[in-house]
Design a protein around this motif. Structure first.
Motif, PDB file in Angstrom:
ATOM      1  N   ARG A 178       0.839  -1.215   0.000  1.00  0.00           N
ATOM      2  CA  ARG A 178       0.000   0.000   0.000  1.00  0.00           C
ATOM      3  C   ARG A 178       0.866   1.255   0.000  1.00  0.00           C
ATOM      4  O   ARG A 178       2.022   1.224   0.402  1.00  0.00           O
ATOM      5  N   GLU A 181       1.417   5.589   4.443  1.00  0.00           N
ATOM      6  CA  GLU A 181       0.366   6.324   5.166  1.00  0.00           C
ATOM      7  C   GLU A 181       0.985   7.068   6.345  1.00  0.00           C
ATOM      8  O   GLU A 181       1.918   6.567   6.977  1.00  0.00           O
ATOM      9  N   ASN A 182       0.420   8.222   6.652  1.00  0.00           N
ATOM     10  CA  ASN A 182       0.794   8.923   7.884  1.00  0.00           C
ATOM     11  C   ASN A 182      -0.146   8.443   8.975  1.00  0.00           C
ATOM     12  O   ASN A 182      -1.358   8.450   8.772  1.00  0.00           O
ATOM     13  N   THR A 184      -1.095   8.251  13.394  1.00  0.00           N
ATOM     14  CA  THR A 184      -0.812   8.794  14.732  1.00  0.00           C
ATOM     15  C   THR A 184      -0.936   7.712  15.798  1.00  0.00           C
ATOM     16  O   THR A 184      -0.536   7.910  16.940  1.00  0.00           O
ATOM     17  N   LYS A 185      -1.548   6.571  15.429  1.00  0.00           N
ATOM     18  CA  LYS A 185      -1.698   5.475  16.381  1.00  0.00           C
ATOM     19  C   LYS A 185      -1.281   4.179  15.720  1.00  0.00           C
ATOM     20  O   LYS A 185      -1.566   4.008  14.535  1.00  0.00           O
ATOM     21  N   PRO A 186      -0.692   3.242  16.380  1.00  0.00           N
ATOM     22  CA  PRO A 186      -0.290   3.250  17.787  1.00  0.00           C
ATOM     23  C   PRO A 186       0.951   4.100  18.044  1.00  0.00           C
ATOM     24  O   PRO A 186       1.284   4.390  19.184  1.00  0.00           O
ATOM     25  N   LEU A 191       3.460   4.509   7.917  1.00  0.00           N
ATOM     26  CA  LEU A 191       3.088   3.087   7.932  1.00  0.00           C
ATOM     27  C   LEU A 191       3.193   2.515   6.521  1.00  0.00           C
ATOM     28  O   LEU A 191       2.714   3.114   5.556  1.00  0.00           O
ATOM     29  N   HIS A 193       2.193  -1.160   4.602  1.00  0.00           N
ATOM     30  CA  HIS A 193       1.461  -2.411   4.850  1.00  0.00           C
ATOM     31  C   HIS A 193       1.380  -3.202   3.551  1.00  0.00           C
ATOM     32  O   HIS A 193       0.995  -2.663   2.513  1.00  0.00           O
ATOM     33  N   GLY A 194       1.769  -4.441   3.622  1.00  0.00           N
ATOM     34  CA  GLY A 194       1.723  -5.264   2.417  1.00  0.00           C
ATOM     35  C   GLY A 194       1.321  -6.689   2.721  1.00  0.00           C
ATOM     36  O   GLY A 194       1.462  -7.175   3.851  1.00  0.00           O
ATOM     37  N   ILE A 195       0.774  -7.340   1.720  1.00  0.00           N
ATOM     38  CA  ILE A 195       0.358  -8.739   1.867  1.00  0.00           C
ATOM     39  C   ILE A 195       0.667  -9.416   0.543  1.00  0.00           C
ATOM     40  O   ILE A 195       0.504  -8.794  -0.512  1.00  0.00           O
ATOM     41  N   ALA A 229      -4.013 -11.953  11.471  1.00  0.00           N
ATOM     42  CA  ALA A 229      -4.097 -10.482  11.515  1.00  0.00           C
ATOM     43  C   ALA A 229      -4.852  -9.999  12.746  1.00  0.00           C
ATOM     44  O   ALA A 229      -4.451  -9.038  13.398  1.00  0.00           O
ATOM     45  N   ALA A 234      -3.222  -7.755  16.011  1.00  0.00           N
ATOM     46  CA  ALA A 234      -3.863  -6.850  16.979  1.00  0.00           C
ATOM     47  C   ALA A 234      -3.042  -6.768  18.267  1.00  0.00           C
ATOM     48  O   ALA A 234      -2.894  -5.697  18.855  1.00  0.00           O
ATOM     49  N   HIS A 237      -0.180  -4.551  17.855  1.00  0.00           N
ATOM     50  CA  HIS A 237      -0.676  -3.168  17.859  1.00  0.00           C
ATOM     51  C   HIS A 237      -0.816  -2.647  19.299  1.00  0.00           C
ATOM     52  O   HIS A 237      -0.364  -1.553  19.618  1.00  0.00           O
ATOM     53  N   PHE A 238      -1.424  -3.451  20.155  1.00  0.00           N
ATOM     54  CA  PHE A 238      -1.653  -2.985  21.530  1.00  0.00           C
ATOM     55  C   PHE A 238      -0.339  -2.870  22.308  1.00  0.00           C
ATOM     56  O   PHE A 238      -0.183  -1.967  23.115  1.00  0.00           O
TER      57      PHE A 238
ATOM     58  N   ASN B  12      -6.887   8.720  11.785  1.00  0.00           N
ATOM     59  CA  ASN B  12      -6.217   9.964  12.167  1.00  0.00           C
ATOM     60  C   ASN B  12      -7.108  10.856  13.032  1.00  0.00           C
ATOM     61  O   ASN B  12      -6.820  12.046  13.197  1.00  0.00           O
ATOM     62  N   SER B  59      -7.375   1.046  14.234  1.00  0.00           N
ATOM     63  CA  SER B  59      -6.015   0.732  13.775  1.00  0.00           C
ATOM     64  C   SER B  59      -5.737  -0.767  13.811  1.00  0.00           C
ATOM     65  O   SER B  59      -4.840  -1.245  13.130  1.00  0.00           O
ATOM     66  N   SER B  60      -6.485  -1.490  14.629  1.00  0.00           N
ATOM     67  CA  SER B  60      -6.234  -2.936  14.702  1.00  0.00           C
ATOM     68  C   SER B  60      -7.012  -3.697  13.627  1.00  0.00           C
ATOM     69  O   SER B  60      -6.872  -4.902  13.486  1.00  0.00           O
ATOM     70  N   ASN B  62      -7.644  -5.053  10.060  1.00  0.00           N
ATOM     71  CA  ASN B  62      -6.797  -5.376   8.916  1.00  0.00           C
ATOM     72  C   ASN B  62      -7.570  -5.078   7.634  1.00  0.00           C
ATOM     73  O   ASN B  62      -8.509  -5.794   7.286  1.00  0.00           O
ATOM     74  N   GLU B  64      -7.092  -5.652   4.722  1.00  0.00           N
ATOM     75  CA  GLU B  64      -7.104  -6.670   3.663  1.00  0.00           C
ATOM     76  C   GLU B  64      -8.359  -7.536   3.766  1.00  0.00           C
ATOM     77  O   GLU B  64      -8.725  -8.234   2.826  1.00  0.00           O
TER      78      GLU B  64
END
Lengths: 248, 176
Positions: A178, A181-182, A184-186, A191, A193-195, A229, A234, A237-238, B12, B59-60, B62, B64
């Protein structure tokens, strides 16, 4: 659609619509109160987070100077940066649509450059020469692709330059990567991201490039697979929400 | 603006995008929650909590994977959590596949289609609600409820069969 299906659909639509009258605005008003009044607090917190690096640095430097002036053994009082944070805390993780209370433990990164709270019931942190890796306590069976989060500091490259280099490199393995991306979280930064497929075990890369507070960057790369994912993805992420850069 | 773009801007913290997203998703969510919980207040709480979670945990997600099953998974879990809170012995049990009675309710006394749907046990009632209120496929319902797709197929079949029997006790299915 059969007549029967249509009848059931129409009946459910009619009855649930009658029962839902007025709820849309009522719920929105509550959401505004809960999210956006509190959100002002969150925004303050985010802005504060940008300053936290220098504040922690100033406090740590102040403590060190004060203690070293008073006593030769002053440095012994601050054994490590870890002393400045709670050794463990409980967080609520929303994984797979359900909340999960998890106890996380404070871990210090390479050369005490950062701290992160790790869910040590599932993961361990392995410190390396150039980077630290958070991975599953027990290796996954062979059929599963690798699951890990690797944190590396690149001291001499700014995030805006580094992210473009990494993007070019990742495109070799993840052609449908992808756009940058800008976020702000986490964490606040860029960022990627690819698959590389749509099978359960297709590799996923989720990578942040953030400022190290000086002229360099931290690269936080998560590797997992599509089916994981909402689980490992997740949880990374946390854990990452607790990431803090600590300057001396 | 479509859901993919909303997700990026909500990540955002953009309130305007969240409002658009709310406008697009809330009505179906409220109707689904009303049907599952059978209670206006519980439905309100479930939908409210779902949107809060989506806002805070977007944000968590996905990107896809399809968004709607993720969203309705949170909503269904929230509805079930509220139902269980009030009635610890929820009828939503995974082992009802071979139970011919489906539910303890007396169907004989019911003539209202909505009342018949609502008298089914949760294991058969909730897949039917997801199918007919939101139009989810068997695969999507399986994702939302964390069930095997064949289990969903079977529950939908038995649920529909039971509805037909109650609406048409003499077996005149053609008239349905």
């Amino acid at each position: 659609m059969s007549d029967f299906d249509k009848r059931v659909k129409d009946e459910l639509h009619k009855r649930t619509t009658e029962e839902s009258n007025g709820l849309k605005d009522e719920i929105w008003n509550e959401l505004e109160k809960k999210l956006f009044n509190e959100e002002r607090g969150d925004v303050r917190k985010l802005k504060k987070k940008g300053r936290i690096i220098s504040v922690i640095g100033v406090i740590a430097a102040g403590l060190l100077i004060a203690l070293s002036l008073q006593t030769d053994t002053g440095s012994a009082f601050i054994k490590s940066v870890k002393d400045m944070f709670a050794p463990e805390k409980e967080i609520t993780q929303g994984t797979e649509g359900q909340d999960e209370e998890t106890e996380v433990h404070l871990n210090e990164g390479k050369d005490s450059e950062y701290i992160i709270y790790v869910d040590e019931t599932r993961y361990k942190m392995i410190k390396g020469e150039d980077s630290d890796v958070i991975t599953t306590i027990e290796p996954l069976p062979e059929k599963y692709p690798e699951v890990k989060m690797e944190i590396t500091q690149v001291a001499n490259e700014k995030p805006e330059d580094l992210v473009k280099k990494i993007e070019a490199e990742l495109k070799a393995d993840f052609p449908e990567l992808r756009e940058i991306e800008n976020v702000t979280k986490p964490v606040e930064g860029y960022l990627l991201h690819g698959i590389n497929g749509s099978e359960w075990d297709s590799n996923v890369v989720h990578l942040y490039v953030i400022s190290n507070g000086n002229e360099g960057s931290f690269v936080i790369r998560e590797d997992y697979f599509l089916e994981a994912a909402e689980g490992h993805g997740a949880r990374f992420h946390f854990m990452l929400e607790s990431f803090e850069i600590v300057e001396e | 603006m479509e859901i993919d773009e909303w997700i990026v801007t909500i990540k955002n913290g953009d309130k305007e995008s969240f409002r658009h997203f709310y406008n697009a998703y809330s009505e179906s969510a409220i109707r689904t929650a009303n049907a599952i919980t059978r209670n206006r207040e519980k439905a309100k709480d479930a939908v409210q909590e779902t949107f809060i979670r989506v806002y805070r945990q977007i944000s968590s997600y996905n990107s896809e994977l399809p968004f709607d099953p993720w969203f309705y998974r949170i909503l269904s879990n929230e509805c079930l959590r509220l139902l269980k809170k009030e009635a610890p012995l929820s009828k939503f049990a995974p082992d009802l596949e071979n139970d011919p009675s489906l539910s303890g309710e007396s169907f004989d006394q019911l003539s209202d289609l909505y009342a018949i749907i609502q008298s089914l046990d949760d294991a058969h009632r909730i897949p039917l609600i997801l199918k007919y209120v939101k139009g989810f496929s068997e695969k999507e319902i399986a994702t939302i409820l964390s069930l095997n797709q064949n289990t969903v197929k079977s529950r939908l079949f038995k649920g529909r069969k039971r509805l037909k029997e109650q609406l048409n006790p003499a077996g005149k299915e053609d008239s349905l």
